[in-house]
Write a protein that holds these residues in place. Structure first.
Motif, PDB file in Angstrom:
ATOM      1  N   SER A   1       0.859  -1.115  -0.034  1.00 37.30           N
ATOM      2  CA  SER A   1       0.026  -0.135  -0.233  1.00 37.30           C
ATOM      3  C   SER A   1       0.900   1.245  -0.106  1.00 37.30           C
ATOM      4  O   SER A   1       0.599   2.423   0.811  1.00 37.30           O
ATOM      5  CB  SER A   1      -0.901  -0.089   1.291  1.00 37.30           C
ATOM      6  OG  SER A   1      -1.678  -1.183   1.241  1.00 37.30           O
ATOM      7  N   TRP A   2       1.654   1.229  -0.900  1.00 34.10           N
ATOM      8  CA  TRP A   2       2.731   2.343  -1.034  1.00 34.10           C
ATOM      9  C   TRP A   2       2.231   3.228  -2.118  1.00 34.10           C
ATOM     10  O   TRP A   2       1.945   2.613  -3.255  1.00 34.10           O
ATOM     11  CB  TRP A   2       4.112   2.072  -0.864  1.00 34.10           C
ATOM     12  CG  TRP A   2       4.865   1.632   0.175  1.00 34.10           C
ATOM     13  CD1 TRP A   2       4.256   1.733   1.475  1.00 34.10           C
ATOM     14  CD2 TRP A   2       5.922   0.495   0.277  1.00 34.10           C
ATOM     15  NE1 TRP A   2       5.121   1.096   2.439  1.00 34.10           N
ATOM     16  CE2 TRP A   2       6.107   0.307   1.524  1.00 34.10           C
ATOM     17  CE3 TRP A   2       6.684   0.031  -0.588  1.00 34.10           C
ATOM     18  CZ2 TRP A   2       6.978  -0.633   2.027  1.00 34.10           C
ATOM     19  CZ3 TRP A   2       7.648  -0.832  -0.136  1.00 34.10           C
ATOM     20  CH2 TRP A   2       7.953  -1.010   1.263  1.00 34.10           C
ATOM     21  N   SER A   3       2.405   4.516  -2.146  1.00 31.25           N
ATOM     22  CA  SER A   3       2.506   5.537  -3.398  1.00 31.25           C
ATOM     23  C   SER A   3       3.561   5.581  -4.125  1.00 31.25           C
ATOM     24  O   SER A   3       4.570   5.705  -3.754  1.00 31.25           O
ATOM     25  CB  SER A   3       1.669   6.652  -3.139  1.00 31.25           C
ATOM     26  OG  SER A   3       2.610   7.481  -2.747  1.00 31.25           O
ATOM     27  N   ALA A   4       3.605   5.690  -5.583  1.00 29.75           N
ATOM     28  CA  ALA A   4       4.852   5.689  -6.385  1.00 29.75           C
ATOM     29  C   ALA A   4       5.432   7.020  -6.192  1.00 29.75           C
ATOM     30  O   ALA A   4       6.798   7.250  -5.962  1.00 29.75           O
ATOM     31  CB  ALA A   4       4.430   5.531  -8.008  1.00 29.75           C
ATOM     32  N   GLU A   5       4.503   7.921  -5.921  1.00 24.48           N
ATOM     33  CA  GLU A   5       4.990   9.300  -5.605  1.00 24.48           C
ATOM     34  C   GLU A   5       5.886   9.368  -4.467  1.00 24.48           C
ATOM     35  O   GLU A   5       6.986   9.957  -4.493  1.00 24.48           O
ATOM     36  CB  GLU A   5       3.878  10.198  -5.445  1.00 24.48           C
ATOM     37  CG  GLU A   5       3.967  11.542  -5.972  1.00 24.48           C
ATOM     38  CD  GLU A   5       2.856  12.451  -5.971  1.00 24.48           C
ATOM     39  OE1 GLU A   5       1.802  12.049  -5.227  1.00 24.48           O
ATOM     40  OE2 GLU A   5       2.728  13.499  -6.333  1.00 24.48           O
ATOM     41  N   LEU A   6       5.549   8.700  -3.441  1.00 21.71           N
ATOM     42  CA  LEU A   6       6.148   8.941  -1.978  1.00 21.71           C
ATOM     43  C   LEU A   6       7.410   8.123  -2.350  1.00 21.71           C
ATOM     44  O   LEU A   6       8.500   8.393  -1.683  1.00 21.71           O
ATOM     45  CB  LEU A   6       5.282   8.299  -0.774  1.00 21.71           C
ATOM     46  CG  LEU A   6       5.807   8.816   0.381  1.00 21.71           C
ATOM     47  CD1 LEU A   6       6.307  10.232   0.723  1.00 21.71           C
ATOM     48  CD2 LEU A   6       4.784   8.495   1.667  1.00 21.71           C
ATOM     49  N   MET A   7       7.248   6.872  -2.664  1.00 28.57           N
ATOM     50  CA  MET A   7       8.456   5.999  -2.941  1.00 28.57           C
ATOM     51  C   MET A   7       9.521   6.552  -3.843  1.00 28.57           C
ATOM     52  O   MET A   7      10.718   6.407  -3.229  1.00 28.57           O
ATOM     53  CB  MET A   7       7.765   4.789  -3.826  1.00 28.57           C
ATOM     54  CG  MET A   7       8.803   3.483  -3.797  1.00 28.57           C
ATOM     55  SD  MET A   7       8.880   2.751  -1.908  1.00 28.57           S
ATOM     56  CE  MET A   7      10.003   1.448  -2.295  1.00 28.57           C
ATOM     57  N   SER A   8       9.095   7.350  -4.629  1.00 26.60           N
ATOM     58  CA  SER A   8      10.091   8.207  -5.451  1.00 26.60           C
ATOM     59  C   SER A   8      11.052   9.215  -4.662  1.00 26.60           C
ATOM     60  O   SER A   8      12.076   9.447  -5.074  1.00 26.60           O
ATOM     61  CB  SER A   8       9.323   9.047  -6.732  1.00 26.60           C
ATOM     62  OG  SER A   8       8.780   8.003  -7.330  1.00 26.60           O
ATOM     63  N   VAL A   9      10.307   9.703  -3.693  1.00 29.33           N
ATOM     64  CA  VAL A   9      11.241  10.679  -3.027  1.00 29.33           C
ATOM     65  C   VAL A   9      12.554  10.077  -2.337  1.00 29.33           C
ATOM     66  O   VAL A   9      13.479  10.954  -2.491  1.00 29.33           O
ATOM     67  CB  VAL A   9      10.310  10.971  -1.613  1.00 29.33           C
ATOM     68  CG1 VAL A   9      11.307  11.734  -0.681  1.00 29.33           C
ATOM     69  CG2 VAL A   9       9.023  11.738  -1.953  1.00 29.33           C
ATOM     70  N   TYR A  10      12.652   8.841  -2.403  1.00 31.08           N
ATOM     71  CA  TYR A  10      13.840   8.404  -1.814  1.00 31.08           C
ATOM     72  C   TYR A  10      14.731   7.837  -2.899  1.00 31.08           C
ATOM     73  O   TYR A  10      15.848   6.937  -2.628  1.00 31.08           O
ATOM     74  CB  TYR A  10      13.425   7.082  -0.851  1.00 31.08           C
ATOM     75  CG  TYR A  10      12.717   7.413   0.128  1.00 31.08           C
ATOM     76  CD1 TYR A  10      12.982   8.455   1.295  1.00 31.08           C
ATOM     77  CD2 TYR A  10      11.338   7.013   0.096  1.00 31.08           C
ATOM     78  CE1 TYR A  10      12.324   8.853   2.122  1.00 31.08           C
ATOM     79  CE2 TYR A  10      10.429   7.588   0.931  1.00 31.08           C
ATOM     80  CZ  TYR A  10      10.982   8.335   2.027  1.00 31.08           C
ATOM     81  OH  TYR A  10      10.058   8.975   3.041  1.00 31.08           O
ATOM     82  N   VAL A  11      14.604   8.345  -4.307  1.00 29.44           N
ATOM     83  CA  VAL A  11      15.603   7.913  -5.362  1.00 29.44           C
ATOM     84  C   VAL A  11      16.899   7.968  -4.802  1.00 29.44           C
ATOM     85  O   VAL A  11      17.782   7.216  -5.184  1.00 29.44           O
ATOM     86  CB  VAL A  11      15.121   8.730  -6.552  1.00 29.44           C
ATOM     87  CG1 VAL A  11      15.250  10.063  -6.364  1.00 29.44           C
ATOM     88  CG2 VAL A  11      16.334   8.162  -7.698  1.00 29.44           C
ATOM     89  N   ASN A  12      17.608   9.166  -4.259  1.00 29.92           N
ATOM     90  CA  ASN A  12      19.032   9.368  -3.870  1.00 29.92           C
ATOM     91  C   ASN A  12      19.588   8.505  -2.995  1.00 29.92           C
ATOM     92  O   ASN A  12      20.715   8.551  -2.727  1.00 29.92           O
ATOM     93  CB  ASN A  12      19.065  10.795  -3.552  1.00 29.92           C
ATOM     94  CG  ASN A  12      18.917  11.798  -4.842  1.00 29.92           C
ATOM     95  OD1 ASN A  12      19.279  11.247  -5.866  1.00 29.92           O
ATOM     96  ND2 ASN A  12      18.478  12.898  -4.757  1.00 29.92           N
ATOM     97  N   LEU A  13      18.643   7.663  -2.368  1.00 26.11           N
ATOM     98  CA  LEU A  13      19.231   6.511  -1.262  1.00 26.11           C
ATOM     99  C   LEU A  13      20.226   5.653  -2.028  1.00 26.11           C
ATOM    100  O   LEU A  13      21.164   5.282  -1.757  1.00 26.11           O
ATOM    101  CB  LEU A  13      18.319   5.748  -0.917  1.00 26.11           C
ATOM    102  CG  LEU A  13      17.291   6.310   0.439  1.00 26.11           C
ATOM    103  CD1 LEU A  13      16.292   5.130   1.046  1.00 26.11           C
ATOM    104  CD2 LEU A  13      18.505   6.748   1.443  1.00 26.11           C
ATOM    105  N   LEU A  14      19.780   5.280  -3.542  1.00 27.29           N
ATOM    106  CA  LEU A  14      20.714   4.807  -4.333  1.00 27.29           C
ATOM    107  C   LEU A  14      21.967   5.120  -4.384  1.00 27.29           C
ATOM    108  O   LEU A  14      23.195   4.681  -4.762  1.00 27.29           O
ATOM    109  CB  LEU A  14      20.087   4.529  -5.728  1.00 27.29           C
ATOM    110  CG  LEU A  14      18.763   3.833  -5.783  1.00 27.29           C
ATOM    111  CD1 LEU A  14      18.139   3.822  -7.184  1.00 27.29           C
ATOM    112  CD2 LEU A  14      18.591   2.342  -5.260  1.00 27.29           C
ATOM    113  N   GLY A  15      22.321   6.730  -4.389  1.00 24.38           N
ATOM    114  CA  GLY A  15      23.587   7.138  -4.393  1.00 24.38           C
ATOM    115  C   GLY A  15      24.305   7.294  -3.148  1.00 24.38           C
ATOM    116  O   GLY A  15      25.365   7.726  -2.933  1.00 24.38           O
TER     117      GLY A  15
END
Ligand SMILES: [Mn+2]
Length: 318
Positions: free
Chosen positions: A233-247
């Motif tokens: 039950s996660w939203s794509a929008e909120l999940m995208s906030v963390y994109v920079n964790l990969l870096g």
């Protein structure tokens, strides 16, 4: 100084800042609104702009903007280098034509800011944040202002300096010391804490990134389908906030988040530390900046292959 008295003596004030607001944008916006409420003469203080999902639960509030809000108003635009980044809450920048006076206060250096000709600019590029600019401009001393006001500006300062880990000067400490003077210091350490904690749901999202990301040499990637998002039950929008964790993984210089939205289309967010990646986005009809670009792919039978192809190409960029 004229600028301060113009701000404090205005009857109607509109305060705006950039889209995708961060803590400094919102902290300086609310801090200035509170300052005018406490020290100024305005009977109408309008604070506008939408708030990103991760700031909504922080106790900030803005009101929807109307065109009539700008009539005969002093409009103050904060923390925004170029006019096109101002959050007009769905309205057009032409509403500024109705303003009585326009003031820009910022800490970003910029040559061409696209602001209207009659804009008065106060830009201090030495300051860590627009919140610090306001503290210096109005010589704010915690003893003379409310705790709430001091907290707003403090939040802006620690937001833009990452809890005093970058982008500050010795003056930032002097300014901040004066800002918190006279108040219970625990009220400020509470803010430091609240900026570092996350909800259990957010923590689990971050955990998902760390557990499921893949890496090869200096490239990291993660593919998140609707199936996964629905399961938790996660939203794509909120999940995208963390994109920079990969870096944040040692040795990773470029990374890509591939995430599927409700309409089944895929958004690919490509980021990098110092290599240029925007040409890859352009190749697939996307675009953006040298270090932050995006691609949208419609759902199709070939989409998974296409995603793999893009990841392969990203790996090869040096
Ligand atoms: Mn800022």
């Amino acid at each position: 100084m004229q600028l301060q008295s113009d701000i404090l003596s205005a009857q109607k004030v509109v305060i705006l800042r950039h889209t995708k607001a961060d803590y400094d944008a919102v902290g300086s916006q609310f801090g200035l609104a509170k300052l005018i409420a406490e020290k100024g003469e305005a009977d109408q203080i309008i604070v506008g702009g939408s708030l990103p999902l991760n700031l909504i639960n922080f106790g900030w509030e803005t009101s929807p903007l109307k065109e009539s809000d700008f009539e005969q108003a002093l409009v103050i635009l904060l923390d925004t280098a170029t006019l096109s980044r101002i959050d007009f809450d769905g309205l057009n920048a032409s509403v500024l034509q109705n303003a009585r006076q326009i003031i820009k206060i910022d800490h970003h250096p910029v040559k061409e800011d696209e602001y209207p000709e009659n804009t008065q600019r106060y830009i201090d590029t030495e300051a860590s944040s627009t919140s610090e600019v306001l503290c210096k401009l109005f010589e704010i001393n915690g003893n003379d202002v409310s705790l709430e006001l001091a907290q707003y500006l403090y939040t802006g300062i620690i937001g833009d300096t990452g809890n005093f880990s970058y982008g500050f000067s010795s003056q930032t400490f002097v300014t901040t010391a004066q800002l918190v003077a006279g108040h219970d210091i625990q009220k400020f350490t509470d803010i430091n804490h609240s900026l570092t904690v996350s909800s259990l749901d957010e923590a689990r999202m971050k955990g998902y990134y760390y557990t499921n990301m893949q890496t090869e040499d200096d490239t990291a990637w993660i593919i998140i389908s609707q199936q996964v998002l629905k399961k938790y039950s996660w939203s794509a929008e909120l999940m995208s906030v963390y994109v920079n964790l990969l870096g944040t993984i040692e040795g990773i210089k470029k990374w890509i988040l591939c995430i599927q939205y409700d309409d089944l289309s895929w958004r690919l967010r490509i980021r990098s530390q110092n290599v240029m990646i925007n040409h890859l986005a352009q190749e697939y009809g996307g675009g953006g900046h040298p270090n932050a670009s995006g691609i949208i792919l419609q759902n199709s039978k070939q989409v998974e292959e296409q995603i793999q192809e893009i990841i392969e190409k990203l790996k090869k960029i040096k």
